[in-house]
Design a protein around this motif. Structure first.
Motif, mmCIF file in Angstrom:
data_model
loop_
_atom_site.group_PDB
_atom_site.id
_atom_site.type_symbol
_atom_site.label_atom_id
_atom_site.label_comp_id
_atom_site.label_asym_id
_atom_site.label_seq_id
_atom_site.Cartn_x
_atom_site.Cartn_y
_atom_site.Cartn_z
ATOM 1 N N UNK A 70 19.192 -54.769 1.215
ATOM 2 C CA UNK A 70 18.859 -55.566 0.634
ATOM 3 C C UNK A 70 17.199 -55.898 1.089
ATOM 4 N N UNK A 71 16.863 -56.909 -0.004
ATOM 5 C CA UNK A 71 15.478 -57.076 0.435
ATOM 6 C C UNK A 71 15.449 -58.261 -0.111
ATOM 7 N N UNK A 72 14.285 -58.873 0.203
ATOM 8 C CA UNK A 72 14.655 -60.574 -0.339
ATOM 9 C C UNK A 72 13.569 -60.058 -1.806
ATOM 10 N N UNK A 190 27.188 -53.186 -16.265
ATOM 11 C CA UNK A 190 25.566 -53.795 -15.736
ATOM 12 C C UNK A 190 25.994 -55.026 -16.813
ATOM 13 N N UNK A 191 25.073 -55.903 -15.827
ATOM 14 C CA UNK A 191 25.595 -58.012 -15.985
ATOM 15 C C UNK A 191 24.158 -57.704 -15.915
ATOM 16 N N UNK A 192 24.077 -59.397 -16.297
ATOM 17 C CA UNK A 192 22.590 -59.943 -16.314
ATOM 18 C C UNK A 192 22.830 -60.224 -14.093
ATOM 19 N N UNK A 193 21.026 -60.018 -13.536
ATOM 20 C CA UNK A 193 21.158 -59.825 -12.201
ATOM 21 C C UNK A 193 21.360 -61.050 -11.379
ATOM 22 N N UNK A 194 20.998 -62.131 -12.082
ATOM 23 C CA UNK A 194 21.305 -63.578 -11.497
ATOM 24 C C UNK A 194 22.907 -63.642 -11.897
ATOM 25 N N UNK A 195 23.417 -63.533 -13.027
ATOM 26 C CA UNK A 195 24.475 -63.942 -13.086
ATOM 27 C C UNK A 195 25.705 -63.145 -11.985
ATOM 28 N N UNK A 196 25.574 -61.913 -11.639
ATOM 29 C CA UNK A 196 26.299 -60.933 -10.512
ATOM 30 C C UNK A 196 25.645 -61.475 -9.058
ATOM 31 N N UNK A 197 24.935 -61.993 -8.931
ATOM 32 C CA UNK A 197 24.050 -62.859 -7.509
ATOM 33 C C UNK A 197 25.408 -64.025 -6.781
ATOM 34 N N UNK A 198 25.452 -64.575 -8.623
ATOM 35 C CA UNK A 198 25.898 -65.399 -8.335
ATOM 36 C C UNK A 198 27.554 -65.383 -8.014
ATOM 37 N N UNK A 199 27.792 -64.259 -8.630
ATOM 38 C CA UNK A 199 29.293 -63.805 -8.263
ATOM 39 C C UNK A 199 29.637 -63.252 -7.509
ATOM 40 N N UNK A 200 28.341 -62.619 -6.222
ATOM 41 C CA UNK A 200 28.343 -62.800 -5.409
ATOM 42 C C UNK A 200 28.751 -63.059 -4.418
ATOM 43 N N UNK A 201 27.833 -64.682 -4.965
ATOM 44 C CA UNK A 201 27.968 -65.625 -3.489
ATOM 45 C C UNK A 201 26.999 -65.291 -2.435
ATOM 46 N N UNK A 202 26.772 -64.351 -2.696
ATOM 47 C CA UNK A 202 25.540 -64.106 -0.952
ATOM 48 C C UNK A 202 23.899 -64.707 -1.923
ATOM 49 N N UNK A 203 24.076 -65.650 -2.741
ATOM 50 C CA UNK A 203 22.008 -65.620 -2.639
ATOM 51 C C UNK A 203 21.632 -65.028 -3.016
ATOM 52 N N UNK A 204 20.337 -64.920 -3.752
ATOM 53 C CA UNK A 204 19.062 -64.626 -4.196
ATOM 54 C C UNK A 204 18.543 -62.884 -3.393
ATOM 55 N N UNK A 205 18.943 -62.161 -3.117
ATOM 56 C CA UNK A 205 18.888 -61.148 -2.902
ATOM 57 C C UNK A 205 18.817 -59.561 -3.867
ATOM 58 N N UNK A 206 18.438 -58.789 -3.347
ATOM 59 C CA UNK A 206 18.261 -57.228 -4.437
ATOM 60 C C UNK A 206 18.876 -56.237 -3.183
#
Ligand SMILES: Nc1ncnc2c1ncn2[C@@H]1O[C@H](COP(=O)(O)OP(=O)(O)OP(=O)(O)O)[C@@H](O)[C@H]1O
Ligand SMILES: [Mg+2]
Lengths: 387, 246
Positions: A70-72, A190-206
């Motif tokens: 994980x990174x910012x 594969x799905x949109x990066x931000x949609x997946x971030x929203x879905x995991x509810x763990x904030x914006x990280x890669x």
């Protein structure tokens, strides 16, 4: 001239039962060999097909897999404009931030299994240049849309273009199917990066970033830059190196398969030896007669060795035929590194068929050698006295 | 008929070693068989008849003494030379026919020809001719199990003559046959001797054989006890047969 071939073939057919039992043993060993090799070929092929030599995968320091990384956003921003990264026609750097997550997916016919849902930006298709959309279109990153790897269709429910399925917390609509050239991406959604971030509810990280290097890039220098730049501080590895770790599994699988085949082969060799010793004993008088007629000891040895070889190769061919239905059969294996399911097909290649026949021939020679030598060494007088 | 010797044994001894025992199967045997003769070797079981035959055929080697056949000293040849020599000069006939069960009559007779440079078509002609001589041309595609004992022995005789050897050795060729078949085989051997001038040495227990052969060599305990000329009846029969042939 040698003792005729038909003598051996008919002798084998005469001893129908013992020939059949020995042949069954050899056929079984060869079938196991073919199945294991086909599995390794399919699995190894999938691993090998994943990754391009000019791609580098970037993870958190110390991570060996994307799952544990994980990174910012700021780290990503810092690496995005490195000069070693190739640009597309519009001047966009070819670097793909990614967030693969483990999610449970419904299988055809019930049950659920861990698979990878990978959040990416549209740039991903330019970085992973082996991947093509073969049906439908790319997802819209601001909608709950997905594209699905083609290996998924055989195994999971509702993967057709136009269907929807639940994955993670959301419901996703399938808008396209992609072909990743039999690589492990074929087993992903594969799905949109931000949609997946929203879905995991763990904030914006890669979790990872994949970048395409300019031709002639000094790879070690780039790796040190990624590690040593205080704003970045990440670990880079070329994709082939990264996936090689995974192919260790294929190599281990292969070793295990070979070991099992070797152990079984020893059994089959003893069976063949037993059969051939019995044949030599039962045909002592025939051996004496052939020798008395003027056939040489080596012609006798060659004849019995040939007989064992005919038996083994015929049995080997039967074993291959027995194993052939698995060709193209798809199978899912837990990937021990990413802990997600990797779908691939058994591949019975021509090379495997040839190896299997050689393996059978080896068993035939190994099993036939000592009995044939015994036949050769027999004294003619002694052999003829036996009635 | 020329009286040059086809087979000569000179003070031949054959000792078999079994563990610590020594068996003197032949003890100083000196004998000769003139070319073109049909002779019998008779004697009790264990007297060394098969042993003599094996030495003549070059299947076995003498412990001491010399064996020469057709002018060649067999006892000096190497194993390899012997195999080739056997294939060219000796026809073998056994008590139990020793046909290869998985080969047809034709294929059995063809076997010795596989050791010659003959082409397939030539081999076919030779095999056909040999089977015709023994009267089984119509059975060439039959397997041994489809033939009677007498017929099997005829096939074996065809195999023995197919390479046109000068000498035929037969070990109790009628030992496993009924009376009628035995007579037929003996008559066949006599015809081969008369028509084709084969030298034939036959080991036998069969009293009927004395009517067909020209002399009888008697063995006892590995020693040649005597050679008897054939009975007048056999000589008459041979003369009659000879005139029929010529
Ligand atoms: N290979 C051998 N090993 C040991 N002893 C042998 C061997 N061959 C023959 N003998 C012995 O030599 C002697 C002569 O045997 P041979 O077979 O020549 O007798 P034979 O006259 O043919 O007897 P039969 O009428 O029973 O066939 C016998 O005592 C036999 O046991
Ligand atoms: Mg005998």
């Amino acid at each position: 001239m040698a003792i005729p071939f038909k003598y051996n073939v008919r002798s084998l057919l005469l001893r129908r039962l013992s020939t059949a039992i020995t042949a069954a043993g050899i056929a079984l060993v060869v079938a196991v060999f073919v199945i294991v090799m086909a599995l390794v070929a399919g699995f190894g092929g999938t691993i090998r097909a994943t990754g391009s030599t000019d791609n580098m995968i970037v993870l958190r320091k110390g991570s060996t897999t994307e799952t544990g990384s994980a990174f910012s956003l700021s780290q990503f921003q810092a690496l995005k404009f490195l000069p070693q990264i190739r640009r597309d026609a519009d001047g966009q750097p070819l670097v793909s931030p990614e967030l693969p997550v483990q999610v449970l997916m419904a299988k055809i016919g019930g049950g659920r299994e861990n698979i990878v849902l990978r959040g990416v930006l549209p740039i991903a298709l330019k970085v992973h240049d082996k991947i093509r959309i073969v049906q439908g279109r790319m997802f819209n990153p601001s909608l709950n849309e997905v594209i699905v790897g083609k290996a998924m269709l055989r195994r999971y429910a509702n993967c057709a273009v136009g269907s929807s399925f639940r994955l993670g917390r959301g419901t996703w609509k399938v808008v396209g199917i992609f072909d990743a050239g039999a690589s492990s991406f074929d087993s992903e959604v594969w799905a949109g990066l931000h949609k997946v971030q929203d879905d995991t509810q763990r904030g914006a990280y890669y979790a990872s970033a994949v970048l395409k290097m300019r031709p002639g890039t000094n790879v070690p220098a780039l790796i040190s830059r990624l590690a040593d730049d205080p704003r970045i501080g990440l670990q880079g590895e070329t994709e082939p190196d990264y996936y090689r770790d995974q192919s260790v599994v294929a190599a281990q699988l292969r070793k295990l398969g070979m070991l099992v085949a070797a152990i079984m082969a020893v059994g089959a060799i003893f069976a063949a030896m037993n059969t051939m010793y019995a044949a030599v004993a039962a045909r002592t008088q025939e051996i004496g007669t052939l020798r008395a007629l003027g056939f040489s000891p080596s012609a006798v040895m060659g004849s019995f060795l040939l007989e064992s070889l005919i038996l083994a190769i015929a049995a080997g061919a039967a074993g291959i035929v027995l194993a052939l239905p698995i060709n193209g059969l798809s199978i899912a294996l837990g990937n021990y590194i990413t802990f997600s399911t990797l779908s691939f097909q058994f591949r019975v290649t021509m090379a495997i068929v040839i190896q299997a026949l050689l393996f059978a021939a080896l068993m035939g020679v190994a099993g036939g050698f000592f009995p044939a030598r015994q036949a050769m060494k027999m004294s003619v007088v002694e052999a003829l006295r036996r009635t | 008929m020329g009286e040059s010797a086809a087979i000569e044994l000179d003070n031949v001894t054959r000792i078999y070693k079994r563990d610590r025992f020594e068996i003197r199967a032949l003890d100083g045997v000196t004998m000769s068989v003139p070319a073109g003769r049909f002779v019998a070797i008779m004697g009790p079981s264990g007297s060394g008849k098969t042993t003599i035959l094996n030495l003549i055929a070059g299947i076995d080697r003498a412990t001491s003494g010399h064996v020469s056949v057709g002018g060649e000293v067999v006892s000096r040849m190497t194993e390899r030379e012997l195999a080739g020599w056997r294939a060219r000069h000796i026809g073998l006939v056994f008590q139990f026919y020793n046909l290869i069960p998985v080969l047809t009559a034709f294929e059995n007779v063809e076997l010795p020809l596989l050791l010659t440079p003959l082409k397939k078509s030539e081999r076919f002609e030779h095999v056909e001719a040999a089977l015709a001589v023994v009267g089984l041309a119509d059975r060439m595609h039959h397997y041994p199990r489809q033939l009677s004992g007498g017929q099997e022995q005829r096939v074996a005789i065809a195999r023995a003559i197919v390479t046109d050897p000068t000498i035929i050795v037969a070990d109790e060729p009628t030992g496993d046959l009924d009376a009628r078949s035995a007579e037929e085989i003996l008559a066949l051997l006599r015809d081969l001797n008369l028509q084709f001038r084969k030298t034939i040495v036959m080991v036998t227990h069969d009293q009927r054989a004395e009517r067909f052969v020209e002399s009888v060599y008697r063995l006892d305990k590995g020693v040649l006890a005597g050679v008897e000329p054939a009975r007048p009846a056999a000589i008459d029969a041979a003369a009659a047969a000879r005139s029929r042939v010529s």
